[in-house]
Scaffold this active site. Structure first.
Site, PDB file in Angstrom:
ATOM      1  N   GLU A 152      33.769   3.182  13.688  1.00 39.96           N
ATOM      2  CA  GLU A 152      34.916   3.523  12.862  1.00 39.96           C
ATOM      3  C   GLU A 152      36.039   2.496  12.896  1.00 39.96           C
ATOM      4  O   GLU A 152      36.798   2.358  11.939  1.00 39.96           O
ATOM      5  CB  GLU A 152      35.418   4.921  13.245  1.00 39.96           C
ATOM      6  CG  GLU A 152      34.501   5.959  12.639  1.00 39.96           C
ATOM      7  CD  GLU A 152      34.612   7.320  13.266  1.00 39.96           C
ATOM      8  OE1 GLU A 152      35.199   8.206  12.646  1.00 39.96           O
ATOM      9  OE2 GLU A 152      34.079   7.505  14.374  1.00 39.96           O
ATOM     10  N   PHE A 167      28.881   8.528   7.113  1.00 37.80           N
ATOM     11  CA  PHE A 167      30.281   8.111   7.243  1.00 37.80           C
ATOM     12  C   PHE A 167      31.188   9.318   7.473  1.00 37.80           C
ATOM     13  O   PHE A 167      32.338   9.331   7.058  1.00 37.80           O
ATOM     14  CB  PHE A 167      30.717   7.292   6.013  1.00 37.80           C
ATOM     15  CG  PHE A 167      29.674   6.296   5.580  1.00 37.80           C
ATOM     16  CD1 PHE A 167      29.366   5.220   6.401  1.00 37.80           C
ATOM     17  CD2 PHE A 167      28.970   6.449   4.392  1.00 37.80           C
ATOM     18  CE1 PHE A 167      28.372   4.313   6.034  1.00 37.80           C
ATOM     19  CE2 PHE A 167      27.976   5.556   4.029  1.00 37.80           C
ATOM     20  CZ  PHE A 167      27.676   4.481   4.842  1.00 37.80           C
ATOM     21  N   ARG A 184      31.985  -3.212  25.900  1.00 38.18           N
ATOM     22  CA  ARG A 184      30.685  -3.880  25.994  1.00 38.18           C
ATOM     23  C   ARG A 184      29.873  -3.589  24.740  1.00 38.18           C
ATOM     24  O   ARG A 184      29.813  -2.443  24.291  1.00 38.18           O
ATOM     25  CB  ARG A 184      29.948  -3.352  27.217  1.00 38.18           C
ATOM     26  CG  ARG A 184      28.564  -3.931  27.413  1.00 38.18           C
ATOM     27  CD  ARG A 184      27.880  -3.177  28.547  1.00 38.18           C
ATOM     28  NE  ARG A 184      26.556  -3.726  28.821  1.00 38.18           N
ATOM     29  CZ  ARG A 184      25.684  -3.160  29.644  1.00 38.18           C
ATOM     30  NH1 ARG A 184      26.013  -2.039  30.271  1.00 38.18           N
ATOM     31  NH2 ARG A 184      24.504  -3.693  29.853  1.00 38.18           N
ATOM     32  N   LYS A 197      32.733   0.907  24.123  1.00 34.24           N
ATOM     33  CA  LYS A 197      33.713   1.745  23.433  1.00 34.24           C
ATOM     34  C   LYS A 197      33.220   1.925  21.989  1.00 34.24           C
ATOM     35  O   LYS A 197      32.134   1.467  21.631  1.00 34.24           O
ATOM     36  CB  LYS A 197      35.102   1.091  23.485  1.00 34.24           C
ATOM     37  CG  LYS A 197      35.622   0.941  24.929  1.00 34.24           C
ATOM     38  CD  LYS A 197      37.129   0.724  24.995  1.00 34.24           C
ATOM     39  CE  LYS A 197      37.551  -0.660  24.543  1.00 34.24           C
ATOM     40  NZ  LYS A 197      39.000  -0.922  24.744  1.00 34.24           N
ATOM     41  N   ILE A 202      22.009   6.996  12.026  1.00 39.09           N
ATOM     42  CA  ILE A 202      22.487   7.027  10.641  1.00 39.09           C
ATOM     43  C   ILE A 202      22.653   5.611  10.094  1.00 39.09           C
ATOM     44  O   ILE A 202      23.396   5.396   9.146  1.00 39.09           O
ATOM     45  CB  ILE A 202      23.806   7.827  10.545  1.00 39.09           C
ATOM     46  CG1 ILE A 202      24.892   7.212  11.432  1.00 39.09           C
ATOM     47  CG2 ILE A 202      23.575   9.270  10.955  1.00 39.09           C
ATOM     48  CD1 ILE A 202      26.266   7.877  11.260  1.00 39.09           C
ATOM     49  N   GLY A 203      21.937   4.686  10.721  1.00 36.81           N
ATOM     50  CA  GLY A 203      22.051   3.282  10.325  1.00 36.81           C
ATOM     51  C   GLY A 203      22.852   2.492  11.336  1.00 36.81           C
ATOM     52  O   GLY A 203      23.196   1.335  11.130  1.00 36.81           O
ATOM     53  N   THR A 204      23.112   3.162  12.444  1.00 34.04           N
ATOM     54  CA  THR A 204      23.983   2.590  13.460  1.00 34.04           C
ATOM     55  C   THR A 204      23.210   1.801  14.517  1.00 34.04           C
ATOM     56  O   THR A 204      23.800   1.003  15.226  1.00 34.04           O
ATOM     57  CB  THR A 204      24.739   3.728  14.149  1.00 34.04           C
ATOM     58  OG1 THR A 204      23.813   4.800  14.369  1.00 34.04           O
ATOM     59  CG2 THR A 204      25.857   4.235  13.262  1.00 34.04           C
ATOM     60  N   ASN A 236      24.318  -4.177  21.339  1.00 29.96           N
ATOM     61  CA  ASN A 236      23.476  -5.050  20.513  1.00 29.96           C
ATOM     62  C   ASN A 236      24.396  -5.709  19.472  1.00 29.96           C
ATOM     63  O   ASN A 236      24.754  -5.084  18.473  1.00 29.96           O
ATOM     64  CB  ASN A 236      22.371  -4.231  19.825  1.00 29.96           C
ATOM     65  CG  ASN A 236      21.449  -5.112  18.992  1.00 29.96           C
ATOM     66  OD1 ASN A 236      21.872  -6.100  18.394  1.00 29.96           O
ATOM     67  ND2 ASN A 236      20.175  -4.751  18.945  1.00 29.96           N
TER      68      ASN A 236
END
Lengths: 794, 163
Positions: free
Chosen positions: A761, A277, A684, A757, A503-505, A687
């Site tokens: 965050e 984060f 866009r 985009k 990172i878990g993204t 996932n």
């Protein structure tokens, strides 16, 4: 959530394919497990990008097989524990280490008296990769309570912990400023980040309707579940660091700075990251201690900060204060915005929380002035916490807009639409895409905005006051050119390589999806390797940019790889298709075939076999043609190549509209969030399943910021009083209501190569004002400081 | 002062003979000595739930349990949930399907708690699940998906038992 199960893989497929792909991703070895699969390539489920695939590394994570940075098994490893100061200022007179050194198993104790040599690293703002200049043990100065003043190294963790408790530190007292409201604290303006147009002061003075308010936020901590820790291993002049990192290239640069060795002799590995984060972008000072100790001792050293130590071993979001005045006509047209903010920073370092990032772009105003200031105090250098700048900026602005709406007796959405900015009011550049009206509409509809009674304290159910609130926000597009590599193996395995981290993204997943579409294979058959400085150069996983950076790079690499395969098939004399022209060949479903013969062709694996190659490696990147090695290294190890939101003469941002319903107990003042709904324009979506998780996670972090999270500092000695998970409360499951997220974005090819985009965050932007506005609607009381706790409602 | 001691732990049905400092927690014994790092250290002081394991079928915080305390008892960790032929537990598959994690660091603890939560009969309603899963912090904020996964797994396990 908006569910679309059409693309959902069935459970069996996930289990079968996901494990193999992710296993390869982790280890980068044992790729042969994919042989059977690759020889009979399945039909690709095209397009993969945009599909709701489950997390590629999910099977490893749910079975405890994903090895995080400090879970590597190394021979002869020693354990390091840092000792932190218990004073906020002054200097160290002496540290008595004799009792510690007398314990069995203690290898050595390092203090400023026998310091491990560390050079000062170059911070990102000066072209380096570090987030703080503070370099522990190099002098006797105490800069803040909780700074590292010693490192104890022992054979076992238990021995090191006991020894660390036995150091006797003698301090010389010094004057400390521990609170940025202390009258002794001196603020410093940051002129470079001010903004101004028109004549804001005069326009405000002459405005028919005004709000003039001060909003504050508390010191907040990122507290990812994986504490900050590393293993450093010095071997034959080279340093390898297993470090949970959002940016291995940056960490590599910092390690080379600290040790004064060539960056080529540093390798940083970060296969999985247990949350960051923003707090794992920079390698923090304990990593330097681990590296220096390992070099000194010639053996691997693991240094883990304890959970309490993470509160001062690195900084979170600084406390902020914002004065905000908005002037408008009686009809609700904003005529002026006057803004000034202050944030705390370390006593001898600079961290700016850019509290005007949203303030200056949200609404059309002919006049604006905004000034930023920092206030040095004796604290650990603050850092980045999710949406640094944008988060507090939107908090003050969007609460003040709500206050203005009530002052004007206008609906808050109507007021926002009345001040719609057709272009970026700050830069006067056109937006790329701004689906914010769509976000307002979708969010309002989903929460039932228009059915509420807007009058404060007008809705209740029994003893519970009901409140609805909304707010919006923005997050700028950052972009850095990056590289990627595709590797075809004779086994049939296809790999995507990048130094970027997950990172878990969802990086593992979306990069496989990206390559799969270009190569015409199922995403599940593509293995992705990440998080290692030996892999192709990538910028940080921060600033919500990595997905766009890396999908762009992988798309290029895969297109190059496809061309290389076709060329190999057409030109290698041993290829069964050698008689063909490149232009007559097609790559589809994992097979190279003559375009005119849909049933024929040869699998990629068989082609490599036929031409006698074990692998075919193909690179691609998004750098401008002719980019030098220096530029590519700059993108990987510094912020030198990062492009901001105004790149290319357009203004590119993600947008959100947040809506909440709260319940406030009339007797006790306790606030519960009942529902959260948000609509996002993140362009866009690569996932949706994984993007939704990030949005929801951001919203929940925002809930914590609004109602729970506050670092308490002992005003006597600057100690962080609540440096643990019991006292620094973050949301738990019972705090969290039903959450609904809606995507209103459209592909934005001015924003990024593949039209995405930022996602990571924007979810945390606008939550605090939405809840604050809802609490006002419920109670009629305006609380202007975070967190909104019950005593403030009394 | 501490002494090393030979301890014999049974983890996931396998015996581990370890030479341990007597102060070693079960968590550190697993992670640092038994090469079972699937169990996570999030706070080391019993506040986050990341280190949850089962001892004789009950959930315990392995960071607040000394390794010496579990001698002669059956320890189950995240690594021991799959069957010998690799079939995952219903809770594990539900976590993947519902995307009930992001960084994955709290996940082993969440899953161990979820299994116990279902077994203890506390997965009847979403509110029950929220309450009984609140000892496990997830900073990524996967909570709504964790609730969905636990609800789904509980219903699958119920169906399987009925068959």
């Amino acid at each position: 959530m908006t569910q679309n199960n059409a693309f959902e893989l069935n459970r069996r497929t996930v289990m079968k394919l996901g494990v193999g792909a992710a296993a390869a991703a982790t280890a980068g070895v044992n790729l042969s497990s994919e042989k059977a699969l690759a020889n009979n390539p399945a039909k690709s489920q095209s397009p993969a990008l945009g599909a709701r695939l489950s997390r590629a590394e999910g099977p490893l994570k749910v079975s405890g097989q994903a090895r995080y940075a400090i879970e590597q098994k190394l021979e002869n490893m020693a354990y390091g524990v840092t000792v932190q100061s218990t004073r906020p200022a002054g200097r160290i007179v002496s540290i008595d280490t004799s009792a510690a050194k007398a314990l069995p198993g203690v290898v050595d104790v390092y203090t400023p008296q026998n310091a491990l040599k560390l050079n000062k690293p170059t911070v990102y703002s000066k072209g380096g990769g570090a987030t703080e200049e503070f370099t522990p043990l190099q002098d006797d100065v105490i800069r803040f309570n909780g700074m590292h003043i010693a490192l104890v190294v022992a054979e076992t963790f238990e021995q090191a912990m006991e020894a660390a408790s036995l150091l006797k530190v003698e301090y010389e007292a010094g004057d400390a400023i521990v609170d940025f409201n202390d009258p002794k604290a001196k603020s410093q303006p940051i002129d470079a980040m001010a903004a101004a147009w028109g004549d804001a002061a005069t326009a405000l003075a002459n405005a028919e309707v005004k709000v003039d308010v001060t909003y504050t936020t508390s010191r907040e901590y990122n507290v990812p579940m994986e504490p900050h820790a590393c293993i450093a291993s010095w071997d034959n002049g080279k340093m390898t660091v297993w470090e949970p990192s959002q940016w291995v290239g940056g960490a590599r640069r910092v390690v080379s700075d600290w040790l004064g060795i060539d960056i080529e002799d540093v390798r940083v590995i970060s296969p999985y990251v247990g949350g960051g984060f923003g707090s794992k972008i920079g390698a923090h000072p304990h990593v330097g201690l681990a590296c220096a100790a390992s070099r000194k001792l010639g053996r691997p050293v693991k240094v883990s900060l304890t959970r309490p130590q993470t509160f001062t071993g690195l900084g979170g979001r600084p406390a902020t204060r914002q004065n905000l005045s908005i002037g408008a006509t009686k009809e609700g047209k904003i005529v002026s915005i006057v803004h000034e903010s202050w944030n705390e920073t370390a006593i001898d370092e600079l961290h700016v929380e850019a509290c005007n990032n949203v303030t200056k772009i949200m609404y059309a105003t002919p006049n604006l002035s905004s000034r930023l200031n920092v206030v040095p105090v004796h604290t650990v250098q603050p850092g980045w916490k999710r949406a640094p700048g944008e988060n507090p900026s939107a908090y003050a602005l969007e609460c003040a807009i709500d206050e203005l709406a009530y002052a004007l007796e206008m609906d808050p959405i109507t007021l926002r639409l009345a001040n719609w900015a057709d272009i970026d009011p700050s830069s006067k550049l056109p937006w790329t895409t701004r689906q914010l009206r769509e976000a307002y509409a979708a969010g309002a509809d989903a929460i039932g905005w228009w059915k509420r009674n807007p009058k404060p304290r007008s809705m209740r159910e029994g003893r519970e006051l009901i409140g609805f609130g909304m707010a919006s926000g923005a997050y700028p597009m950052l972009r850095t050119a990056s590289e990627a590599k595709i590797v075809f193996h004779v086994s049939g395995q296809i790999e995507v390589l990048s130094g970027g981290t997950d990172i878990g993204t969802g990086t593992y997943t979306i990069l496989a999806q990206t390559a799969a579409d270009v190569l015409g294979v199922p995403a599940e058959t593509v293995a992705v390797r990440l998080g290692d400085t030996i892999l192709p150069r990538s910028a940080l996983a921060g600033g919500s940019q990595q997905a766009n950076n890396l999908t762009g790079a992988v798309d290029r690499a895969a297109k190059n790889a496809r061309a290389a395969l076709l060329s190999l098939a057409a030109t290698d004399p041993k290829s069964p298709l050698a008689a063909s022209k490149v232009t007559e060949l097609t790559l589809e479903n994992g097979r190279v075939r003559p375009t005119r013969r849909p049933s024929g062709g040869i699998s990629i694996a068989d082609l490599l076999k036929a031409v006698g190659r074990n692998t075919l490696e193909v690179e691609g990147n998004t750098f401008a043609p002719g980019a030098s090695e220096e530029m590519k290294n700059g993108a990987d190890r510094s912020f030198a190549q990062m492009k901001a939101s105004l790149e290319g003469g357009v203004s590119a941002h993600s947008w959100c509209a947040q809506f909440v319903e709260v319940r406030v107990d009339e007797d006790f003042g306790t606030i519960r969030v009942k529902r959260m709904v948000a609509a996002f324009d993140s362009g866009r979506i690569f996932n949706p399943k994984l993007a939704e998780s990030q949005w929801i996670g951001g919203m929940i972090m925002g809930l914590g910021q609004t109602l729970l999270e506050e670092g308490h500092v002992d005003q006597r000695d600057g100690r962080t009083v609540n440096a643990n998970f019991a006292d620094y409360a973050v949301p738990v499951n019972a705090d969290v209501p039903g959450v609904q997220v809606i995507s209103v974005g459209i592909p934005d090819f001015q924003a990024s190569a593949l039209g995405g985009k930022g996602v990571g965050e924007i979810g945390v932007v606008g939550v605090a004002p939405a809840i604050g506005n809802a609490v006002f609607h419920a109670t009629g009381k305006r609380v202007r400081s975070l967190p909104i706790t019950l005593e403030k409602l009394a | 002062m501490s002494a090393a001691r030979q301890l014999s732990l049974e983890v996931n049905g396998k015996r581990h003979n370890l030479q341990l400092d007597i102060r070693t927690t079960l968590l550190d014994a697993l992670r640092e000595h038994a090469d079972l790092p699937g169990t996570k250290k999030g706070c080391d002081q019993g506040q986050c739930g990341a280190c949850t394991v089962h001892v004789d079928g009950e959930r315990v915080l392995s960071c607040l349990t000394l390794a010496a305390q579990v001698e002669g008892r059956q320890v189950t960790t995240i690594e021991g949930l799959q069957t010998a032929d690799g079939v995952m537990h219903a809770v594990q598959t539900a976590f993947i399907e519902h995307d009930a994690f992001q960084c994955g660091y709290c996940t082993p603890g969440q899953i161990m708690s979820a299994i116990a939560c279902i077994r203890e009969g506390h997965a009847g309603t979403d509110d029950d699940i929220r309450e009984y899963m609140s000892g496990n912090i997830c900073r990524c904020g996967a909570y709504p998906h964790i609730v969905a996964a636990v609800r789904d797994a509980a219903s699958r396990l119920k169906t399987e038992r009925a068959l």
